[in-house]
Design a protein around this motif. Structure first.
Motif, PDB file in Angstrom:
ATOM      1  N   VAL A 257       0.867  -1.177   0.000  1.00 19.35           N
ATOM      2  CA  VAL A 257       0.000   0.000   0.000  1.00 19.35           C
ATOM      3  C   VAL A 257       0.903   1.226   0.000  1.00 19.35           C
ATOM      4  O   VAL A 257       2.052   1.163   0.439  1.00 19.35           O
ATOM      5  CB  VAL A 257      -0.958   0.045   1.217  1.00 19.35           C
ATOM      6  N   THR A 258       0.371   2.326  -0.493  1.00 21.29           N
ATOM      7  CA  THR A 258       1.158   3.552  -0.514  1.00 21.29           C
ATOM      8  C   THR A 258       0.299   4.722  -0.077  1.00 21.29           C
ATOM      9  O   THR A 258      -0.929   4.605   0.045  1.00 21.29           O
ATOM     10  CB  THR A 258       1.751   3.813  -1.915  1.00 21.29           C
ATOM     11  N   MET A 259       0.945   5.831   0.158  1.00 26.98           N
ATOM     12  CA  MET A 259       0.249   7.015   0.651  1.00 26.98           C
ATOM     13  C   MET A 259       0.259   8.081  -0.438  1.00 26.98           C
ATOM     14  O   MET A 259       1.255   8.765  -0.660  1.00 26.98           O
ATOM     15  CB  MET A 259       0.919   7.528   1.933  1.00 26.98           C
ATOM     16  N   SER A 260      -0.840   8.195  -1.130  1.00 25.84           N
ATOM     17  CA  SER A 260      -0.971   9.177  -2.193  1.00 25.84           C
ATOM     18  C   SER A 260      -1.284  10.552  -1.607  1.00 25.84           C
ATOM     19  O   SER A 260      -1.561  10.688  -0.403  1.00 25.84           O
ATOM     20  CB  SER A 260      -2.096   8.774  -3.146  1.00 25.84           C
ATOM     21  N   THR A 261      -1.242  11.562  -2.437  1.00 23.72           N
ATOM     22  CA  THR A 261      -1.649  12.896  -1.998  1.00 23.72           C
ATOM     23  C   THR A 261      -3.100  12.874  -1.530  1.00 23.72           C
ATOM     24  O   THR A 261      -3.462  13.517  -0.541  1.00 23.72           O
ATOM     25  CB  THR A 261      -1.475  13.914  -3.135  1.00 23.72           C
ATOM     26  N   ARG A 262      -3.915  12.115  -2.232  1.00 24.72           N
ATOM     27  CA  ARG A 262      -5.320  11.969  -1.836  1.00 24.72           C
ATOM     28  C   ARG A 262      -5.430  11.392  -0.424  1.00 24.72           C
ATOM     29  O   ARG A 262      -6.238  11.844   0.390  1.00 24.72           O
ATOM     30  CB  ARG A 262      -6.021  11.068  -2.853  1.00 24.72           C
ATOM     31  N   THR A 263      -4.613  10.386  -0.127  1.00 22.55           N
ATOM     32  CA  THR A 263      -4.620   9.786   1.204  1.00 22.55           C
ATOM     33  C   THR A 263      -4.139  10.772   2.257  1.00 22.55           C
ATOM     34  O   THR A 263      -4.674  10.821   3.378  1.00 22.55           O
ATOM     35  CB  THR A 263      -3.738   8.527   1.224  1.00 22.55           C
ATOM     36  N   LEU A 264      -3.127  11.560   1.918  1.00 18.00           N
ATOM     37  CA  LEU A 264      -2.629  12.568   2.852  1.00 18.00           C
ATOM     38  C   LEU A 264      -3.719  13.573   3.211  1.00 18.00           C
ATOM     39  O   LEU A 264      -3.883  13.933   4.383  1.00 18.00           O
ATOM     40  CB  LEU A 264      -1.432  13.298   2.231  1.00 18.00           C
ATOM     41  N   VAL A 265      -4.434  14.042   2.215  1.00 18.74           N
ATOM     42  CA  VAL A 265      -5.525  14.990   2.471  1.00 18.74           C
ATOM     43  C   VAL A 265      -6.580  14.344   3.359  1.00 18.74           C
ATOM     44  O   VAL A 265      -7.104  14.962   4.296  1.00 18.74           O
ATOM     45  CB  VAL A 265      -6.140  15.472   1.143  1.00 18.74           C
ATOM     46  N   ARG A 266      -6.876  13.075   3.083  1.00 18.90           N
ATOM     47  CA  ARG A 266      -7.861  12.355   3.899  1.00 18.90           C
ATOM     48  C   ARG A 266      -7.381  12.228   5.345  1.00 18.90           C
ATOM     49  O   ARG A 266      -8.153  12.425   6.291  1.00 18.90           O
ATOM     50  CB  ARG A 266      -8.108  10.969   3.298  1.00 18.90           C
ATOM     51  N   TRP A 267      -6.109  11.901   5.525  1.00 17.75           N
ATOM     52  CA  TRP A 267      -5.534  11.767   6.873  1.00 17.75           C
ATOM     53  C   TRP A 267      -5.622  13.093   7.634  1.00 17.75           C
ATOM     54  O   TRP A 267      -6.034  13.140   8.794  1.00 17.75           O
ATOM     55  CB  TRP A 267      -4.084  11.298   6.755  1.00 17.75           C
ATOM     56  N   ALA A 268      -5.268  14.184   6.959  1.00 16.89           N
ATOM     57  CA  ALA A 268      -5.323  15.495   7.603  1.00 16.89           C
ATOM     58  C   ALA A 268      -6.766  15.872   7.962  1.00 16.89           C
ATOM     59  O   ALA A 268      -7.044  16.357   9.072  1.00 16.89           O
ATOM     60  CB  ALA A 268      -4.716  16.553   6.681  1.00 16.89           C
ATOM     61  N   ALA A 269      -7.687  15.638   7.033  1.00 12.29           N
ATOM     62  CA  ALA A 269      -9.089  16.006   7.277  1.00 12.29           C
ATOM     63  C   ALA A 269      -9.676  15.185   8.424  1.00 12.29           C
ATOM     64  O   ALA A 269     -10.395  15.718   9.284  1.00 12.29           O
ATOM     65  CB  ALA A 269      -9.901  15.807   6.001  1.00 12.29           C
ATOM     66  N   LEU A 270      -9.382  13.881   8.448  1.00  8.60           N
ATOM     67  CA  LEU A 270      -9.911  13.031   9.513  1.00  8.60           C
ATOM     68  C   LEU A 270      -9.303  13.386  10.870  1.00  8.60           C
ATOM     69  O   LEU A 270      -9.965  13.280  11.906  1.00  8.60           O
ATOM     70  CB  LEU A 270      -9.642  11.561   9.189  1.00  8.60           C
ATOM     71  N   SER A 271      -8.046  13.817  10.861  1.00  7.45           N
ATOM     72  CA  SER A 271      -7.411  14.222  12.120  1.00  7.45           C
ATOM     73  C   SER A 271      -8.135  15.402  12.740  1.00  7.45           C
ATOM     74  O   SER A 271      -8.257  15.502  13.966  1.00  7.45           O
ATOM     75  CB  SER A 271      -5.936  14.572  11.875  1.00  7.45           C
TER      76      SER A 271
END
Length: 317
Positions: A257-271
């Motif tokens: 698995v990898t961490m895309s920019t989309r995933t980063l935005v999701r991680w920040a928003a969920l935080s």
């Protein structure tokens, strides 16, 4: 949709460009197929390649290849949104046939009529056709696009031999996690080796993940309340995860698995969504990415994040 308009590159896309540099788009901004305008940070070199293709295709398509979530499709749609250029988007799959792109007969009020598909509409009206995940589609079906990409008329036998001559503004984009040669890593299930004659009709542009500073702008633009210090740590985690995912020329990656920019935005928003909860960054990262990873890989990613975050790992944003 026939009235064209010139757009200043620097002001339209928010990039540095020589004074007076313009690109052609359309004056009508009401067409329903124009993509929704979203905040976007353009990478100059990728923008240059897309604009050059829009200016003069020269009988080519444009194939964007790169890892998942690197921004292949959003690059094209956000360029189109700023130029008022309608888009016909299709997500390909292994059972898709060329007929689905051309059109089909549908039953309406007891009678049948032919409804043009995305390829036919794009070629007729001068839209952009985006074939997302094109390397999932059967190569023998995609070969049916060879002539229209080169500018030859599109003949629809199913509709009485209808002939559609491609509009001068018609363009074909394709995206894929491979560059048409199949997936040697085994990470992208269903990816097929594509027909060489089909791929020969495309310019190929490699789309990687953004540089850290650019990615920070993207995340802060999407989640402006997230502290910059935390965003920088998230990006450092992503860079290490990507390194372990991509591996090297000699060795396969250690992560699947990898961490895309989309995933980063999701991680920040969920935080921010779960702000105040215990171990919020851990919890948000699990929802954003690691819940779908194998247990050993999940533990490894969280260990990376804990090392990068230090004392912040168990704090709140």
């Amino acid at each position: 949709m026939t009235t064209t308009q010139r757009f200043d590159v620097a002001t339209t896309f928010g990039v540095k460009a020589r004074p007076g540099l313009e690109v052609q788009g359309f004056a009508d901004d009401t067409h329903p197929q124009i993509p929704v305008h979203k905040p976007y940070v353009f990478r100059p070199e990728l923008l240059r390649d897309v604009l050059a293709f829009l200016h003069e295709a020269g009988g080519d398509g444009l194939f964007l290849t790169g890892p998942t979530g690197s921004g292949k499709t959003s690059l094209v749609t956000q360029v189109a949104s700023r130029l008022n250029w309608p888009v016909q988007g299709v997500t390909c799959h292994g059972r898709m046939e060329i007929g689905a792109l051309l059109g089909q007969f549908v039953l309406t009020n007891g009678s049948t009529r032919f409804v043009h598909g995305p390829l036919s509409v794009a070629a007729r009206d001068g839209h952009l056709l985006i074939l997302n995940e094109s390397d999932l589609m059967d190569p023998s079906e995609l070969a049916g696009l060879n002539d229209i990409i080169e500018g030859q008329p599109l003949v629809i036998a199913e509709n009485g031999g209808e002939v559609i001559r491609p509009h001068p503004q018609f363009r074909v984009f394709a995206t894929g996690n491979s560059a048409g040669a199949g997936d040697g890593s085994g990470l992208y299930q269903g990816v097929l080796r594509q027909n060489l004659a089909f791929m020969d009709r495309f310019r190929v542009v490699q789309v990687g993940y953004p540089e850290a500073e650019l990615e920070k702008q993207v995340i802060l633009g999407a989640v402006p309340k997230m502290p910059e210090t935390i965003v920088e740590k998230m990006i450092r985690v992503a860079e290490e995860v990507r390194r372990l995912f991509l591996g090297s020329d000699q060795e396969a990656g250690e992560l699947t698995v990898t961490m895309s920019t989309r995933t980063l935005v999701r991680w920040a928003a969920l935080s921010l969504t779960f702000k105040g909860a215990p171990n919020v960054f851990h919890y948000a990262l699990q929802q954003a990415l690691t819940a779908r990873a194998e247990p050993e890989q999940r533990e490894a990613i969280h260990r990376i994040a804990a090392d990068v975050f230090g004392d912040y790992w168990e704090s709140t944003p």
